[in-house]
Design a protein around this motif. Structure first.
Motif: not given
Length: 100
Positions: A19-26, A60-67, A70-82
């Motif tokens: 769920s955290d990974i999904g929201y981070a991607a969203m 590296v646990l995962c890689i966020l790909k974005h344009n 500000d991706v601070a929310d996604s970073i925090q969610l992805a870090q806490s997902a693992f």
């Protein structure tokens, strides 16, 4: 752009909160919060480690790909997902057999 999520501690990946990974991607633009939101087809998350994998600090646990800037929310969610622990768990085969 790409942002790497780095392991802060060593051990084994004992769980990944999907769920955290999904929201981070969203939040990166790979999904919609509202039906009229535009998708960014170049945004997403590539998992580098999975449940049962050994992890060293700094890997590296995962890689966020974005344009987005500000991706601070996604970073925090992805870090806490693992979840990383000292004992290997999981890694079971989820496909038991292929029936043709």
């Amino acid at each position: 752009r790409r942002t790497e999520i780095i392991a802060e501690q060593g051990g084994y990946v004992t769980g990944i909160n999907a769920s955290d990974i999904g929201y981070a991607a969203m939040y990166l633009g790979a999904g919609r919060q509202k039906k009229d939101d535009r998708l960014d087809y170049s945004a997403g998350i590539r998992l580098e480690k999975f449940v049962g994998d050994r992890v060293q600090p700094g890997e590296v646990l995962c890689i966020l790909k974005h344009n987005k800037e500000d991706v601070a929310d996604s970073i925090q969610l992805a870090q806490s997902a693992f979840q990383i622990g000292p004992v290997k768990t999981g890694g079971e085969k989820h496909i038991l057999a292929v029936i043709r």
